[in-house]
Design an enzyme around this catalytic site. Structure first.
Site, mmCIF file in Angstrom:
data_model
loop_
_atom_site.group_PDB
_atom_site.id
_atom_site.type_symbol
_atom_site.label_atom_id
_atom_site.label_comp_id
_atom_site.label_asym_id
_atom_site.label_seq_id
_atom_site.Cartn_x
_atom_site.Cartn_y
_atom_site.Cartn_z
ATOM 1 N N ARG A 1 -26.461 4.927 -3.168
ATOM 2 C CA ARG A 1 -25.877 6.164 -4.017
ATOM 3 C C ARG A 1 -26.171 5.851 -5.471
ATOM 4 O O ARG A 1 -25.853 5.024 -6.250
ATOM 5 C CB ARG A 1 -24.157 6.133 -3.844
ATOM 6 N N HIS B 1 -15.874 -4.293 5.383
ATOM 7 C CA HIS B 1 -15.907 -2.792 5.726
ATOM 8 C C HIS B 1 -16.688 -2.364 6.775
ATOM 9 O O HIS B 1 -17.775 -2.120 6.391
ATOM 10 C CB HIS B 1 -15.603 -1.981 4.569
ATOM 11 N N ARG C 1 -12.807 13.870 7.689
ATOM 12 C CA ARG C 1 -13.964 14.651 6.855
ATOM 13 C C ARG C 1 -15.055 14.306 7.342
ATOM 14 O O ARG C 1 -15.316 12.988 7.899
ATOM 15 C CB ARG C 1 -13.683 14.693 5.428
ATOM 16 N N GLU D 1 -11.962 3.553 10.035
ATOM 17 C CA GLU D 1 -12.162 2.554 9.233
ATOM 18 C C GLU D 1 -11.481 1.265 9.840
ATOM 19 O O GLU D 1 -10.383 0.857 9.998
ATOM 20 C CB GLU D 1 -11.601 2.598 7.917
ATOM 21 N N GLU E 1 -8.018 3.113 8.308
ATOM 22 C CA GLU E 1 -7.558 4.465 8.075
ATOM 23 C C GLU E 1 -8.385 5.217 8.687
ATOM 24 O O GLU E 1 -9.374 4.670 9.293
ATOM 25 C CB GLU E 1 -7.149 4.679 6.756
ATOM 26 N N LYS F 1 0.758 -1.215 -0.065
ATOM 27 C CA LYS F 1 0.239 -0.200 -0.045
ATOM 28 C C LYS F 1 0.822 1.350 -0.192
ATOM 29 O O LYS F 1 1.856 1.160 0.614
ATOM 30 C CB LYS F 1 -0.826 -0.005 1.359
HETATM 31 C C1 MV4 Z 1 -6.957 -4.380 2.766
HETATM 32 C C2 MV4 Z 1 -7.579 -5.334 2.057
HETATM 33 C C3 MV4 Z 1 -7.307 -6.545 2.640
HETATM 34 N N1 MV4 Z 1 -6.235 -6.852 3.324
HETATM 35 N N2 MV4 Z 1 -5.769 -4.536 3.305
HETATM 36 C C4 MV4 Z 1 -9.410 -0.876 0.110
HETATM 37 C C5 MV4 Z 1 -9.674 0.534 0.990
HETATM 38 C C6 MV4 Z 1 -8.644 0.815 1.791
HETATM 39 N N3 MV4 Z 1 -9.317 1.416 2.908
HETATM 40 C C7 MV4 Z 1 -8.146 -0.549 2.249
HETATM 41 N N4 MV4 Z 1 -8.710 -1.771 1.430
HETATM 42 C C8 MV4 Z 1 -8.429 -2.900 1.489
HETATM 43 N N5 MV4 Z 1 -7.129 -3.162 2.359
HETATM 44 C C9 MV4 Z 1 -5.418 -5.896 3.614
HETATM 45 N N6 MV4 Z 1 -4.547 -5.909 4.468
HETATM 46 C C10 MV4 Z 1 -8.683 -5.317 1.046
HETATM 47 C C11 MV4 Z 1 -9.174 -4.005 1.043
HETATM 48 C C12 MV4 Z 1 -10.233 -3.980 0.313
HETATM 49 C C13 MV4 Z 1 -11.244 -3.265 0.512
HETATM 50 C C14 MV4 Z 1 -11.379 -2.789 1.828
HETATM 51 C C15 MV4 Z 1 -12.668 -2.189 2.332
HETATM 52 C C16 MV4 Z 1 -13.772 -1.938 1.340
HETATM 53 C C17 MV4 Z 1 -13.542 -2.443 0.069
HETATM 54 C C18 MV4 Z 1 -12.570 -3.154 -0.407
HETATM 55 C C19 MV4 Z 1 -12.492 -3.723 -1.515
HETATM 56 C C20 MV4 Z 1 -11.315 -4.159 -1.847
HETATM 57 C C21 MV4 Z 1 -10.362 -4.536 -1.367
#
Ligand code: MV4
Length: 457
Positions: free
Chosen positions: A339, A210, A293, A277, A289, A160
């Site tokens: 949305r 999420h 906002r 989040e 994260e 990332k």
């Molecule tokens: C991840 C993950 C799987 N493993 N991190 C996407 C948005 C960002 N906030 C972090 N994200 C992700 N991080 C790890 N270590 C999968 C995602 C992710 C995801 C996260 C939240 C909502 C939708 C998503 C769609 C694809 C991947």
């Protein structure tokens, strides 16, 4: 009550500009809209007390043009700036200029914005605060270091960008051999997109949910959460449906997530509205994260809590104490937000144009936040969201039925929209039963399903 500001410049457009203007007017605050030449006839221009043109259509020339926005604030005598979401809302240097010009920034301190914008630093402070994190690294300084770390963390991993976020600048790494070349590519892309090639590695979670927590904090250090939202229905990192509370969440896990969000907020001495989040993997959860906002999906939290989050954000910016207390006792029912975007229903490409016919759903428990009207044009330069359709009902089951009903009443002609996608989704068993994760659309959606829905509705 006297406030340190009386006239708020809203540095945004679309539905969120209206949302902020409405909150201001209900609080007796005057408002200044800014607009690009293509938004001359937009509702935020009409609803604000004053409006100043800040440039041409492309966002870089107007809604992202800091000198023009500051000049508009000076000319109009605004003494506060609300950034909405997107555009300049997470740019610490914009917040800093606003403050240097003697105006109030409706948001957290620029230092907190910078800290949470740096995902490597954010992980560090959250680790110190005892918030659960995925196994991962700090800033990667070499391919050898990355490979050694990946060996510890296990496969697959995810690279990332430290300056990324919201899903931008991420790369899944399935085997160690690929890591050096993927790292190099990811660094180059991050440098081009964010001006920094800084990367870190985390263990990859295959099927996460999420879940995010709304938090509010006052300048005296009082912090509370305002419950959680689930935003697992998304596509290409664009959320499409959000709900509050989460669809299915073990009560004990939920308490631990809410407590972790409050601890995270307290640990950094945060002040303002924010969102923490989390990725949820079975009964485990991990900090992802923190957004500094107001978010698009704040409305579902408002519906179940009864609080006006934008008014709260303005009051907190004025240095007032928390007005939100005991949200858990006040929580009522279930809210869902869809949305509605102007986009091709099959390939999701933006579909600007003129809205020739429009009818909004209504009735009990239905809220629409939208800036569009019949005859308006949807410019090609900005986000394609036309409306947020939000429903509230005593139970999730009733909220799902209410959303199905409201989607059936919605008419938008002249531009393609994702209404067929929402109508399809609200009928899927997995969604109806609250059994979905972030990969649901990827694995279940196909052109045929949407074309069928478009044909029958
Ligand atoms: C991840 C993950 C799987 N493993 N991190 C996407 C948005 C960002 N906030 C972090 N994200 C992700 N991080 C790890 N270590 C999968 C995602 C992710 C995801 C996260 C939240 C909502 C939708 C998503 C769609 C694809 C991947």
């Amino acid at each position: 009550m006297t406030r340190p500001f009386h006239k708020v410049l809203v540095a945004n457009r679309g539905e969120i500009a209206l949302r902020v203007i409405r909150a201001c007017h209900e609080m007796g605050l005057r408002t200044v809209a800014v607009y690009s030449t293509v938004d001359e006839h937009a509702l935020h221009v009409r609803f604000a007390d004053e409006a100043v043109c800040i440039g041409s259509g492309p966002a870089a020339a107007s809604y992202l043009n800091i000198p023009n926005i500051i000049a508009a604030a000076e000319i109009s005598g605004a003494d506060a700036v609300h950034p909405g979401y997107g555009f300049l809302s997470e740019r610490a240097e914009f917040a800093e200029v606003v403050q240097q010009c003697g105006m109030t920034w409706v948001g957290p301190s620029p230092d907190h914005m910078r800290l949470m914008g740096d995902k490597v630093k954010a992980r560090e402070v959250m680790a110190h605060a005892g918030v659960p994190l995925l196994p991962g690294t700090g800033l990667l300084t070499s391919a050898d270091e990355a490979v050694a770390a990946a060996r510890e963390i296990g496969s697959p991993g995810i690279l990332k960008a430290s300056a990324g976020g919201g899903g931008r600048g991420m790369k899944i790494v399935n085997n160690l051999g690929q890591l050096p070349s993927v790292l190099e590519l990811a660094q180059a892309e991050a440098r081009a997109a964010f001006g920094s090639g800084d990367m870190y590695l985390e263990r990859y979670v295959r099927n996460p949910r999420h879940i995010e927590v709304q938090v509010v904090a006052d300048i005296a250090g009082a912090v509370t959460h305002v419950l959680e939202r689930e935003c697992s229905i998304q596509r290409r990192h664009q959320k499409l449906v959000e709900e509050a509370p989460a669809a299915k969440l073990d009560p004990d896990l939920r308490e631990r997530i809410l407590a972790a969000a409050v601890a995270a907020t307290r640990a950094i001495g945060y002040h303002s509205l924010g969102t923490v989040e989390f990725l949820v993997d079975g009964s485990a959860f991990y900090f992802m994260e923190m957004n500094t906002r107001v978010q698009v999906e704040h409305c579902v939290t408002e519906m179940i809590s009864g609080f006006d989050l934008v008014q709260e954000q303005l009051r907190l910016a004025a240095g007032e104490p928390l007005g939100i207390t005991q949200p858990q006792d006040r929580a009522r029912g279930h809210a869902i937000e869809c949305r509605i975007n102007a986009e091709n229903p099959v390939d999701f490409s933006p579909a600007p144009g003129t809205i020739t016919a429009l009818h909004f759903p209504g009735g009990t428990g239905v809220r629409i936040d939208s800036h569009v009207y019949q005859g308006c044009t949807v410019p090609p330069y900005y986000d394609s969201m036309l409306a947020k359709l939000v429903v509230h009902a005593p139970t999730r089951e009733q909220a799902v039925r209410r959303m199905q009903r409201a989607l059936g009443e919605f008419v938008i002609e002249g531009v393609d929209t994702n209404l067929p996608l929402h109508r399809w989704l609200l009928k899927q068993d997995a969604f109806v039963h609250g059994e979905y994760d972030t990969h649901f659309l990827e694995t279940h959606l196909d052109a045929e399903a949407i074309e069928h829905e478009a044909a029958v509705s």
